[in-house]
Design a protein around this motif. Structure first.
Motif, PDB file in Angstrom:
ATOM      1  N   LEU A 104       0.126  -1.173  -0.048  1.00 28.05           N
ATOM      2  CA  LEU A 104       0.212   0.317  -0.316  1.00 28.05           C
ATOM      3  C   LEU A 104       0.873   1.724   0.153  1.00 28.05           C
ATOM      4  O   LEU A 104       1.965   1.074   0.573  1.00 28.05           O
ATOM      5  CB  LEU A 104      -0.931   0.089   1.343  1.00 28.05           C
ATOM      6  CG  LEU A 104      -1.546   1.215   1.550  1.00 28.05           C
ATOM      7  CD1 LEU A 104      -2.702   1.523   0.337  1.00 28.05           C
ATOM      8  CD2 LEU A 104      -2.511   0.876   3.168  1.00 28.05           C
ATOM      9  N   ILE A 105       0.858   2.199  -0.513  1.00 24.80           N
ATOM     10  CA  ILE A 105       1.203   3.389  -1.403  1.00 24.80           C
ATOM     11  C   ILE A 105       0.413   4.238  -0.782  1.00 24.80           C
ATOM     12  O   ILE A 105       0.848   6.205  -0.887  1.00 24.80           O
ATOM     13  CB  ILE A 105       2.150   3.550  -2.274  1.00 24.80           C
ATOM     14  CG1 ILE A 105       1.170   3.065  -3.759  1.00 24.80           C
ATOM     15  CG2 ILE A 105       3.341   2.794  -2.518  1.00 24.80           C
ATOM     16  CD1 ILE A 105       1.641   4.358  -4.198  1.00 24.80           C
ATOM     17  N   SER A 106      -0.888   4.224  -0.519  1.00 23.99           N
ATOM     18  CA  SER A 106      -1.193   5.864  -0.204  1.00 23.99           C
ATOM     19  C   SER A 106      -2.294   6.066   1.087  1.00 23.99           C
ATOM     20  O   SER A 106      -2.633   4.574   1.400  1.00 23.99           O
ATOM     21  CB  SER A 106      -2.940   5.799  -1.610  1.00 23.99           C
ATOM     22  OG  SER A 106      -3.044   4.299  -1.704  1.00 23.99           O
ATOM     23  N   ASP A 107      -3.036   6.949   1.608  1.00 25.60           N
ATOM     24  CA  ASP A 107      -4.314   7.156   2.767  1.00 25.60           C
ATOM     25  C   ASP A 107      -5.386   8.198   2.568  1.00 25.60           C
ATOM     26  O   ASP A 107      -5.265   8.153   1.484  1.00 25.60           O
ATOM     27  CB  ASP A 107      -2.994   7.511   3.865  1.00 25.60           C
ATOM     28  CG  ASP A 107      -3.629   7.612   4.799  1.00 25.60           C
ATOM     29  OD1 ASP A 107      -4.406   7.107   4.958  1.00 25.60           O
ATOM     30  OD2 ASP A 107      -2.779   8.174   5.864  1.00 25.60           O
ATOM     31  N   ASP A 108      -6.261   7.495   2.970  1.00 24.91           N
ATOM     32  CA  ASP A 108      -7.647   8.255   3.291  1.00 24.91           C
ATOM     33  C   ASP A 108      -7.628   8.459   4.223  1.00 24.91           C
ATOM     34  O   ASP A 108      -7.854   7.605   5.450  1.00 24.91           O
ATOM     35  CB  ASP A 108      -8.256   6.941   2.224  1.00 24.91           C
ATOM     36  CG  ASP A 108      -9.400   7.265   1.495  1.00 24.91           C
ATOM     37  OD1 ASP A 108      -9.282   8.385   1.483  1.00 24.91           O
ATOM     38  OD2 ASP A 108     -10.396   6.384   1.964  1.00 24.91           O
ATOM     39  N   PHE A 109      -8.407   9.775   4.360  1.00 24.85           N
ATOM     40  CA  PHE A 109      -9.126  10.323   5.423  1.00 24.85           C
ATOM     41  C   PHE A 109      -7.670   9.738   6.776  1.00 24.85           C
ATOM     42  O   PHE A 109      -8.310   9.469   7.553  1.00 24.85           O
ATOM     43  CB  PHE A 109      -9.725   9.467   6.663  1.00 24.85           C
ATOM     44  CG  PHE A 109     -11.015  10.090   5.551  1.00 24.85           C
ATOM     45  CD1 PHE A 109     -12.218  10.891   5.317  1.00 24.85           C
ATOM     46  CD2 PHE A 109     -11.270   9.179   4.419  1.00 24.85           C
ATOM     47  CE1 PHE A 109     -13.508  10.778   4.551  1.00 24.85           C
ATOM     48  CE2 PHE A 109     -12.961   8.519   3.826  1.00 24.85           C
ATOM     49  CZ  PHE A 109     -13.758   9.265   3.738  1.00 24.85           C
ATOM     50  N   PRO A 110      -6.437  10.876   6.397  1.00 25.03           N
ATOM     51  CA  PRO A 110      -5.793  10.908   7.276  1.00 25.03           C
ATOM     52  C   PRO A 110      -5.995  11.660   8.765  1.00 25.03           C
ATOM     53  O   PRO A 110      -6.545  12.571   7.994  1.00 25.03           O
ATOM     54  CB  PRO A 110      -3.966  11.368   6.889  1.00 25.03           C
ATOM     55  CG  PRO A 110      -4.711  12.369   5.625  1.00 25.03           C
ATOM     56  CD  PRO A 110      -5.640  11.211   5.458  1.00 25.03           C
ATOM     57  N   PRO A 111      -6.111  11.495   9.592  1.00 21.66           N
ATOM     58  CA  PRO A 111      -6.218  12.129  11.040  1.00 21.66           C
ATOM     59  C   PRO A 111      -5.212  13.382  10.723  1.00 21.66           C
ATOM     60  O   PRO A 111      -6.147  14.284  11.475  1.00 21.66           O
ATOM     61  CB  PRO A 111      -5.519  11.156  12.234  1.00 21.66           C
ATOM     62  CG  PRO A 111      -5.517  10.387  11.514  1.00 21.66           C
ATOM     63  CD  PRO A 111      -4.932  10.162  10.757  1.00 21.66           C
ATOM     64  N   ASN A 112      -4.605  14.140  10.299  1.00 20.73           N
ATOM     65  CA  ASN A 112      -4.132  15.040  10.358  1.00 20.73           C
ATOM     66  C   ASN A 112      -4.752  16.469   9.293  1.00 20.73           C
ATOM     67  O   ASN A 112      -4.613  17.560   8.830  1.00 20.73           O
ATOM     68  CB  ASN A 112      -2.553  15.398  10.628  1.00 20.73           C
ATOM     69  CG  ASN A 112      -1.945  14.620   9.612  1.00 20.73           C
ATOM     70  OD1 ASN A 112      -2.648  13.627   8.830  1.00 20.73           O
ATOM     71  ND2 ASN A 112      -0.181  14.621   9.668  1.00 20.73           N
ATOM     72  N   HIS A 113      -5.046  15.672   7.892  1.00 20.31           N
ATOM     73  CA  HIS A 113      -6.101  15.928   6.577  1.00 20.31           C
ATOM     74  C   HIS A 113      -6.580  15.206   6.656  1.00 20.31           C
ATOM     75  O   HIS A 113      -6.891  15.085   5.011  1.00 20.31           O
ATOM     76  CB  HIS A 113      -4.405  16.117   5.714  1.00 20.31           C
ATOM     77  CG  HIS A 113      -3.989  17.641   6.010  1.00 20.31           C
ATOM     78  ND1 HIS A 113      -2.669  17.361   6.595  1.00 20.31           N
ATOM     79  CD2 HIS A 113      -4.727  19.029   5.483  1.00 20.31           C
ATOM     80  CE1 HIS A 113      -2.545  19.233   6.690  1.00 20.31           C
ATOM     81  NE2 HIS A 113      -3.159  20.011   6.063  1.00 20.31           N
ATOM     82  N   LEU A 114      -8.426  15.614   6.944  1.00 19.96           N
ATOM     83  CA  LEU A 114      -9.422  14.090   6.295  1.00 19.96           C
ATOM     84  C   LEU A 114      -9.625  14.090   5.121  1.00 19.96           C
ATOM     85  O   LEU A 114     -10.236  13.036   4.836  1.00 19.96           O
ATOM     86  CB  LEU A 114     -10.446  14.739   7.253  1.00 19.96           C
ATOM     87  CG  LEU A 114     -10.213  14.292   9.225  1.00 19.96           C
ATOM     88  CD1 LEU A 114     -11.246  14.984  10.110  1.00 19.96           C
ATOM     89  CD2 LEU A 114     -10.113  12.559   9.302  1.00 19.96           C
ATOM     90  N   HIS A 115      -9.502  15.829   4.598  1.00 21.48           N
ATOM     91  CA  HIS A 115      -9.666  16.054   3.672  1.00 21.48           C
ATOM     92  C   HIS A 115      -9.027  15.676   2.039  1.00 21.48           C
ATOM     93  O   HIS A 115      -9.375  15.764   1.037  1.00 21.48           O
ATOM     94  CB  HIS A 115     -10.245  16.792   2.660  1.00 21.48           C
ATOM     95  CG  HIS A 115      -9.058  18.207   3.416  1.00 21.48           C
ATOM     96  ND1 HIS A 115      -8.773  18.601   4.706  1.00 21.48           N
ATOM     97  CD2 HIS A 115      -7.909  18.796   3.086  1.00 21.48           C
ATOM     98  CE1 HIS A 115      -7.683  19.336   4.504  1.00 21.48           C
ATOM     99  NE2 HIS A 115      -7.116  19.459   3.530  1.00 21.48           N
ATOM    100  N   HIS A 116      -7.727  14.253   3.029  1.00 21.41           N
ATOM    101  CA  HIS A 116      -6.717  14.196   1.484  1.00 21.41           C
ATOM    102  C   HIS A 116      -7.751  12.671   1.050  1.00 21.41           C
ATOM    103  O   HIS A 116      -8.116  11.599   2.013  1.00 21.41           O
ATOM    104  CB  HIS A 116      -5.673  14.153   2.058  1.00 21.41           C
ATOM    105  CG  HIS A 116      -5.074  15.013   2.048  1.00 21.41           C
ATOM    106  ND1 HIS A 116      -3.385  15.536   2.624  1.00 21.41           N
ATOM    107  CD2 HIS A 116      -5.909  16.697   1.959  1.00 21.41           C
ATOM    108  CE1 HIS A 116      -3.117  16.734   2.558  1.00 21.41           C
ATOM    109  NE2 HIS A 116      -3.850  17.278   1.881  1.00 21.41           N
ATOM    110  N   HIS A 117      -7.345  12.228  -0.101  1.00 21.01           N
ATOM    111  CA  HIS A 117      -7.334  11.097  -0.689  1.00 21.01           C
ATOM    112  C   HIS A 117      -6.887   9.996  -1.471  1.00 21.01           C
ATOM    113  O   HIS A 117      -7.239  10.556  -2.846  1.00 21.01           O
ATOM    114  CB  HIS A 117      -8.629  11.383  -1.028  1.00 21.01           C
ATOM    115  CG  HIS A 117     -10.216  11.692  -0.297  1.00 21.01           C
ATOM    116  ND1 HIS A 117     -10.513  10.946   1.318  1.00 21.01           N
ATOM    117  CD2 HIS A 117     -10.978  12.923   0.153  1.00 21.01           C
ATOM    118  CE1 HIS A 117     -11.639  11.855   2.238  1.00 21.01           C
ATOM    119  NE2 HIS A 117     -11.353  12.872   1.436  1.00 21.01           N
ATOM    120  N   GLY A 118      -5.986  10.326  -1.199  1.00 25.68           N
ATOM    121  CA  GLY A 118      -4.787   9.232  -2.427  1.00 25.68           C
ATOM    122  C   GLY A 118      -4.445   9.693  -3.672  1.00 25.68           C
ATOM    123  O   GLY A 118      -3.708  10.266  -3.005  1.00 25.68           O
TER     124      GLY A 118
END
Length: 299
Positions: A104-118
């Motif tokens: 896995l190389i992406s993140d979704d809903f990271p805690p410090n930026h909930l609006h970031h998505h893969g």
């Protein structure tokens, strides 16, 4: 790796990718069409397994043979944690993204930026009919990018893809009003060999929803975004390399580049993504936003 076009991106044990920005642009002043391309790529030259794309619930899942490559989140899915506000629920993005070895190389809903998505697309600083909707920072409830429809899912000659539509909604208008219409065309292939790779061509076509232009003043982020693996969070945990040979976050931020590789440690090895900016993109080579401490870039 992963690759996209209008922007290109590619996925592999190593990966690369890119976005665009700069200037004060109005949809009404350009052609009514704003075309950007992105590519996600992983290295290799030999033809790989046939790629499939299947609609499963609210997602389209891409596989190379039996191996999952990535998913497109169409309709908004369930929020992953109960503490996340409803305002952050959205669709119309790619996540998760995996390398040919399954990392896995992406993140979704990271805690410090909930609006970031893969891999996703949004504009931050905008002007529309005298209002200033922000389509990036969804928690402010001034703008939102909405999934509209999947028009086609296809498989042909070893490749697979889809066409989907999104709309940028101005929530400051009463009632909310569409400011921008977007179409995504995705084409994915797989390449085998000593260093296999996934290749994803993404073309985003954006047009004004009506006669009023959407103006994009100069701002330091917005456009095509990529959010890396959560363990890459922290100034020392993600690596970067641009087409100009720049490896530092500070030096790379605001620089222009034909491509960018970013990655880090995943399960004991280095994995990443290369994003290549298509030469026909507006203002190519395009400026980069590289976050000072987080695994986040945008073109």
């Amino acid at each position: 790796m992963a690759t996209t076009s209008a922007r290109r991106i590619s996925l592999s044990p190593e990966i690369r990718g890119l976005p665009d920005r700069a200037g004060r642009v109005s949809c009404g002043m350009m052609r009514p069409l704003f075309l950007l391309t992105a590519v996600l790529t992983v290295r290799t030259v030999c033809a790989g397994p046939a790629v499939s794309a299947k609609r499963e619930g609210t997602q389209i899942i891409f596989r190379a043979g039996e191996r999952e490559m990535f998913r497109y989140q169409a309709e908004p899915g369930p929020l992953p944690r109960p503490d996340i506000k409803e305002a952050f629920r959205r669709g119309g993005y790619l996540s998760p993204l995996l390398t040919p070895s399954g990392k896995l190389i992406s993140d979704d809903f990271p805690p410090n930026h909930l609006h970031h998505h893969g891999v996703w697309w949004a504009w931050t600083k905008t002007e529309f009919e005298g209002r200033k909707p922000d389509f990036w920072n969804m928690g402010d409830n001034s703008g939102r990018v909405e999934f509209v429809a999947v028009d086609a899912v296809w498989e042909k000659e070893g490749a697979a893809g889809f066409t989907a539509r999104h709309q940028f909604m101005d929530l400051l208008a009463s009632p909310p009003k569409a400011a921008l219409l977007e179409t995504w065309d995705i084409r994915a292939t797989a390449e085998d060999g000593p260093r296999p790779r996934w290749v994803i061509d993404l073309t985003s076509t954006q047009t004004c929803a009506g006669a009023p232009p959407l103006v994009l003043p100069v701002y330091h982020y917005g456009g095509l975004g990529f959010r890396g693996h959560r363990t890459w969070d922290g100034a020392e945990n993600a690596r970067f390399l641009t087409s100009s040979g720049i490896t530092g976050r500070v030096a790379g931020n605001t620089s222009t580049a034909r491509w960018l590789w970013t990655g880090g440690s995943v399960e004991g090895g280095i994995a990443g993504i290369t994003i290549l900016s298509h030469p026909d993109n507006f203002r190519a080579p395009q400026p980069l936003r590289i976050h000072p401490t987080e695994p986040f870039i945008c073109f």
